[in-house]
Design a protein around this motif. Structure first.
Motif, PDB file in Angstrom:
ATOM      1  N   ILE A 125       0.849  -1.209   0.000  1.00 42.10           N
ATOM      2  CA  ILE A 125       0.000   0.000   0.000  1.00 42.10           C
ATOM      3  C   ILE A 125       0.881   1.255   0.000  1.00 42.10           C
ATOM      4  O   ILE A 125       0.636   2.209  -0.733  1.00 42.10           O
ATOM      5  CB  ILE A 125      -0.968  -0.005   1.206  1.00 42.10           C
ATOM      6  N   TYR A 126       1.939   1.241   0.800  1.00 37.97           N
ATOM      7  CA  TYR A 126       2.789   2.441   0.877  1.00 37.97           C
ATOM      8  C   TYR A 126       3.485   2.702  -0.466  1.00 37.97           C
ATOM      9  O   TYR A 126       3.585   3.848  -0.910  1.00 37.97           O
ATOM     10  CB  TYR A 126       3.810   2.301   2.016  1.00 37.97           C
ATOM     11  N   TYR A 127       3.949   1.632  -1.105  1.00 39.48           N
ATOM     12  CA  TYR A 127       4.553   1.805  -2.433  1.00 39.48           C
ATOM     13  C   TYR A 127       3.491   2.320  -3.409  1.00 39.48           C
ATOM     14  O   TYR A 127       3.763   3.204  -4.223  1.00 39.48           O
ATOM     15  CB  TYR A 127       5.138   0.474  -2.935  1.00 39.48           C
ATOM     16  N   GLY A 128       2.279   1.756  -3.308  1.00 35.90           N
ATOM     17  CA  GLY A 128       1.194   2.173  -4.209  1.00 35.90           C
ATOM     18  C   GLY A 128       0.909   3.661  -4.055  1.00 35.90           C
ATOM     19  O   GLY A 128       0.787   4.395  -5.048  1.00 35.90           O
ATOM     20  N   ILE A 129       0.832   4.123  -2.803  1.00 41.59           N
ATOM     21  CA  ILE A 129       0.555   5.548  -2.557  1.00 41.59           C
ATOM     22  C   ILE A 129       1.678   6.403  -3.150  1.00 41.59           C
ATOM     23  O   ILE A 129       1.444   7.412  -3.814  1.00 41.59           O
ATOM     24  CB  ILE A 129       0.420   5.816  -1.036  1.00 41.59           C
ATOM     25  N   ASN A 130       2.909   5.979  -2.942  1.00 40.37           N
ATOM     26  CA  ASN A 130       4.039   6.767  -3.445  1.00 40.37           C
ATOM     27  C   ASN A 130       4.070   6.796  -4.970  1.00 40.37           C
ATOM     28  O   ASN A 130       4.358   7.835  -5.565  1.00 40.37           O
ATOM     29  CB  ASN A 130       5.358   6.217  -2.887  1.00 40.37           C
ATOM     30  N   ILE A 131       3.747   5.649  -5.582  1.00 40.29           N
ATOM     31  CA  ILE A 131       3.737   5.631  -7.054  1.00 40.29           C
ATOM     32  C   ILE A 131       2.620   6.557  -7.550  1.00 40.29           C
ATOM     33  O   ILE A 131       2.814   7.377  -8.447  1.00 40.29           O
ATOM     34  CB  ILE A 131       3.559   4.189  -7.578  1.00 40.29           C
ATOM     35  N   ALA A 132       1.446   6.450  -6.894  1.00 42.89           N
ATOM     36  CA  ALA A 132       0.322   7.304  -7.303  1.00 42.89           C
ATOM     37  C   ALA A 132       0.696   8.774  -7.134  1.00 42.89           C
ATOM     38  O   ALA A 132       0.467   9.599  -8.031  1.00 42.89           O
ATOM     39  CB  ALA A 132      -0.910   6.963  -6.472  1.00 42.89           C
ATOM     40  N   PHE A 133       1.303   9.111  -5.994  1.00 40.22           N
ATOM     41  CA  PHE A 133       1.659  10.515  -5.742  1.00 40.22           C
ATOM     42  C   PHE A 133       2.740  11.006  -6.710  1.00 40.22           C
ATOM     43  O   PHE A 133       2.881  12.201  -6.931  1.00 40.22           O
ATOM     44  CB  PHE A 133       2.154  10.681  -4.293  1.00 40.22           C
ATOM     45  N   THR A 134       3.521  10.081  -7.258  1.00 40.85           N
ATOM     46  CA  THR A 134       4.562  10.504  -8.210  1.00 40.85           C
ATOM     47  C   THR A 134       3.943  10.827  -9.571  1.00 40.85           C
ATOM     48  O   THR A 134       4.433  11.702 -10.281  1.00 40.85           O
ATOM     49  CB  THR A 134       5.626   9.384  -8.376  1.00 40.85           C
ATOM     50  N   VAL A 135       2.858  10.119  -9.919  1.00 41.61           N
ATOM     51  CA  VAL A 135       2.381  10.250 -11.304  1.00 41.61           C
ATOM     52  C   VAL A 135       1.059  11.019 -11.457  1.00 41.61           C
ATOM     53  O   VAL A 135       0.687  11.353 -12.583  1.00 41.61           O
ATOM     54  CB  VAL A 135       2.244   8.858 -11.974  1.00 41.61           C
ATOM     55  N   ILE A 136       0.356  11.289 -10.331  1.00 41.63           N
ATOM     56  CA  ILE A 136      -0.925  11.991 -10.523  1.00 41.63           C
ATOM     57  C   ILE A 136      -0.691  13.498 -10.706  1.00 41.63           C
ATOM     58  O   ILE A 136       0.340  14.029 -10.277  1.00 41.63           O
ATOM     59  CB  ILE A 136      -1.926  11.775  -9.344  1.00 41.63           C
ATOM     60  N   LEU A 137      -1.682  14.139 -11.336  1.00 42.90           N
ATOM     61  CA  LEU A 137      -1.719  15.598 -11.488  1.00 42.90           C
ATOM     62  C   LEU A 137      -0.453  16.162 -12.153  1.00 42.90           C
ATOM     63  O   LEU A 137       0.014  17.246 -11.801  1.00 42.90           O
ATOM     64  CB  LEU A 137      -1.934  16.272 -10.119  1.00 42.90           C
ATOM     65  N   LEU A 138       0.108  15.395 -13.068  1.00 44.32           N
ATOM     66  CA  LEU A 138       1.251  15.907 -13.837  1.00 44.32           C
ATOM     67  C   LEU A 138       0.721  16.429 -15.178  1.00 44.32           C
ATOM     68  O   LEU A 138      -0.276  15.907 -15.689  1.00 44.32           O
ATOM     69  CB  LEU A 138       2.272  14.795 -14.087  1.00 44.32           C
ATOM     70  N   PRO A 139       1.375  17.416 -15.765  1.00 47.03           N
ATOM     71  CA  PRO A 139       0.885  17.955 -17.045  1.00 47.03           C
ATOM     72  C   PRO A 139       1.314  17.058 -18.213  1.00 47.03           C
ATOM     73  O   PRO A 139       2.241  17.393 -18.962  1.00 47.03           O
ATOM     74  CB  PRO A 139       1.557  19.331 -17.107  1.00 47.03           C
ATOM     75  N   TYR A 140       0.641  15.892 -18.310  1.00 48.01           N
ATOM     76  CA  TYR A 140       1.014  14.937 -19.356  1.00 48.01           C
ATOM     77  C   TYR A 140       0.902  15.587 -20.730  1.00 48.01           C
ATOM     78  O   TYR A 140      -0.023  16.358 -20.990  1.00 48.01           O
ATOM     79  CB  TYR A 140       0.106  13.699 -19.290  1.00 48.01           C
ATOM     80  N   GLY A 141       1.844  15.270 -21.617  1.00 52.20           N
ATOM     81  CA  GLY A 141       1.784  15.748 -22.998  1.00 52.20           C
ATOM     82  C   GLY A 141       2.261  17.183 -23.168  1.00 52.20           C
ATOM     83  O   GLY A 141       2.245  17.709 -24.272  1.00 52.20           O
ATOM     84  N   THR A 142       2.690  17.834 -22.078  1.00 57.04           N
ATOM     85  CA  THR A 142       3.194  19.211 -22.231  1.00 57.04           C
ATOM     86  C   THR A 142       4.714  19.201 -22.070  1.00 57.04           C
ATOM     87  O   THR A 142       5.309  18.206 -21.644  1.00 57.04           O
ATOM     88  CB  THR A 142       2.610  20.161 -21.166  1.00 57.04           C
TER      89      THR A 142
END
Ligand SMILES: Cc1cc2nc3c(=O)[nH]c(=O)nc-3n(C[C@H](O)[C@H](O)[C@H](O)COP(=O)(O)OP(=O)(O)OC[C@H]3O[C@@H](n4cnc5c(N)ncnc54)[C@H](O)[C@@H]3O)c2cc1C
Length: 587
Positions: A125-142
């Motif tokens: 779960i802790y790894y999952g949260i960290n992976i999610a926090f690394t990749v969410i809300l990023l300006p993909y494609g910019t």
């Protein structure tokens, strides 16, 4: 590893295109996610603390209710949902049985153990949260995607260094507050370390790809050799990578001291260089500062503890006596003793044998020593007696191949196998209270008996003084040869002579390698000796039939014994109340 960290030292913070006075949206998101992760930590710690408080409350009320209660029937009945939780989650190994039994490549090469089911769930779960926090809300494609990913990963890596360093130390307040053992924090320290390395690598890769895309490979090499920011970042990522690669169980166990010293030196280098890397990023530097404060506090507590225990009053002396079966009895005459409690362990330093290195050992016994005569043979008055009364504490140390081997060799060469030496003792750490259980079953293998002996004494005392719930205590001790009985003979004599002992204490000795059947002789109906290994399941079944109140089953010994006991408890903990307590002699 910082927010708003560009490819050159002078790069502007963030990348979201905000005006000069407006907060950068990317920085705001990073800030929010950092806070969210901190809230998650607080939530988890709070939940475990509540669980612990409830258990303490239950134990206290059970003890009070059982003081004059011979049957304690209510407390033998398990609460069905909590018992199922214990069986399938709390006490469960990841799969069927294996947790503490090491995977061995040969008799000397240990490649580690498996985490428990709960530990595994937590890590995933802790790894999952960290992976999610690394990749969410990023300006993909910019264009700013890689810059924002770099900042995000760097921030998370720095933030995770706070629990990483907290869990590396034995003076971790969470050990005490949550009653979670150092072994578990040590496991989490390793998994957090891997996570920090992954996040730091993501940070470095995102920067490298962005730099190569923008200005080509030449710019990458130029930045690495000309920019302090990039140079320090590169060194610290490499240092963290080294820390991960040199830490597998095989290395830790085969070369413990070399591993430990290299680990601390490289970790310090990594942190100093990271500090320089974060020079222009005060927010991230503050996170690192918090991690350093945690680490500094742990080291300060060790020194403070050593000074308190050993300085003044003539210092601390260790009397070492070689015993049969490659063991030693170490009696510590402490400058300033503390209140002895079952389940405590200390770290022993003997500079003339092991320099500054220190090794953990369980406290097996404490006794009041008093010499009521002066050097001239004149009796002392009462006040003098009180002032010179000293508590000594004893350890049993099994000879291994490093520090313990040197200590044993010196004892063996000394007159009568005994010598005294200046020592320093750090501790005590840990302690357990079993006084609320009506039935206590203690398993020990070999030198694991040191952990169990103090419980025998305190439980028998509780029984005879009516200060605990205890009505039945059974010790199962597995040793290779009857000569190992000598390790604890004087203490056992004391315990067997205690008031009420015959009513409450039973001892089952299993001799795995007897030289002849003549060696297997039961001393009495309550101290019995058997050849071979015990059938753990059958012993537990028998205890359960005669169980009074709640039962505690504790084990200290080999990994395979621990796994057998854990399995037997899990199979039965839904029928009656049984708590499983495991103590390991390695991490
Ligand atoms: C909480 C706890 C309580 C312990 N109580 C006892 C006890 O009462 N009696 C007893 O004989 N042993 C006890 N041990 C084990 C004891 O600490 C090791 O056997 C001892 O440190 C080995 O020292 P060495 O240099 O001779 O080891 P080596 O022969 O070099 O290594 C043997 C094993 O001990 C481990 N080890 C070595 N040094 C350390 C260290 N500083 N810290 C942790 N592990 C280390 C190694 O990883 C290896 O697995 C206990 C261990 C722990 C964790």
């Amino acid at each position: 590893m910082a927010s708003g960290q560009g490819g050159a030292p002078t790069a502007a913070a963030g990348s979201g295109g905000a005006g000069p006075d407006e907060p950068d949206p990317a920085d705001s998101i990073n800030h929010m996610l950092i806070l969210d992760l901190v809230y998650i930590w607080v939530g988890v710690i709070g939940a475990i603390a509540i669980h612990r408080l409830v258990l303490l409350y239950v134990a206290h009320t059970r003890k009070m209710a059982c003081l004059g209660n011979e049957k304690q029937r209510y407390f033998a009945m398990p609460e069905s949902k909590y018992a199922a939780f214990k069986r399938y989650v709390l006490d469960s190994p990841i799969f069927r049985k294996r947790h503490n039994r090491e995977f061995m490549l040969s008799s000397a090469v240990n490649v580690g153990t498996l985490p428990t089911r709960l530990q595994t769930i937590f890590i995933i779960i802790y790894y999952g949260i960290n992976i999610a926090f690394t990749v969410i809300l990023l300006p993909y494609g910019t264009k700013s995607f890689l810059d924002d990913l770099r900042d995000r990963a760097g921030n998370l890596a720095t933030l995770n260094m706070i629990p990483l360093l907290l869990m590396a130390g034995r003076n971790n307040i969470l050990i005490w507050a949550l009653d979670i053992s150092f072994d578990t924090y040590n496991l989490l320290h390793r998994w957090l370390g891997r996570l920090v390395v992954l996040e730091a690598a993501t940070h470095a890769i995102a920067w490298s790809v962005a730099t190569v895309e923008e200005s080509g490979w030449a710019a990458l090499w130029k930045a690495a050799s000309h920019s302090q920011l990039i140079l320090t970042g590169t060194i610290s990522v490499c240092a963290f990578g080294f820390l991960m690669l040199h830490s597998p169980s095989l290395v830790r166990h085969a070369y413990y001291e070399t591993f430990l010293h290299a680990h601390i030196l490289v970790a310090l280098t990594a942190v100093i260089v990271l500090w320089m890397h974060l020079d222009e990023f005060p927010g991230a530097q503050n996170l690192l500062l918090a991690a350093l404060v945690v680490w500094g506090f742990e080291r300060f507590m060790r020194v403070q503890n050593l000074v308190r225990n050993n300085i003044g009053a003539g210092g601390t002396l260790a009397d070492i006596q070689a015993l049969p079966g490659d063991a030693m009895r170490v009696t510590l005459r402490l400058a300033r003793p503390w209140k002895f409690k079952p389940g405590q362990h200390v770290f022993l330093y003997i500079p003339t044998i092991g320099w500054w290195t220190n090794h953990p050992f369980s406290l097996a016994w404490s006794s009041e020593q008093q010499d009521v005569f002066t050097e001239k043979g004149l009796p002392l008055n009462r006040q003098d007696v009180l002032s010179i009364r000293k508590t000594s504490m004893s350890l049993i140390i099994r000879r291994r191949t490093g520090f313990t081997d040197k200590l044993w060799a010196k004892a063996e060469k000394s007159l009568n196998g005994k010598f005294s030496i200046r020592a320093f003792v750090e501790g005590p750490y840990g302690s357990q209270d079993l006084s609320s259980y009506g039935t206590v079953l203690l398993f020990a293998a070999g030198v694991g008996i040191t952990h169990q002996v103090p419980f025998l004494r305190s439980l028998v005392a509780d029984y005879s003084n009516s200060t605990g719930a205890v009505r039945r205590v059974t010790l199962v001790w597995i040793i290779q040869s009857p000569e190992h009985l000598e390790w604890i003979r004087p203490w056992m004599t004391d315990i067997l002579g205690m008031e009420g002992r015959r009513d409450v204490l039973r001892i089952l000795l299993f001799i795995t390698r007897p030289r002849s059947t003549k060696e297997i002789q039961s001393l009495s109906a309550s101290v019995q000796m058997f050849p071979g290994k015990p059938d753990v399941n059958a012993i537990l079944a028998q205890q359960q039939q005669q169980q009074v109140g709640a039962m505690a089953v504790t084990v200290c010994g080999t990994g395979s014994l621990s796994d057998d006991v854990r399995r037997a408890v899990r199979l039965r903990c839904q029928t009656t109340t049984i708590d499983f307590i495991e103590n390991a002699f390695s991490w």
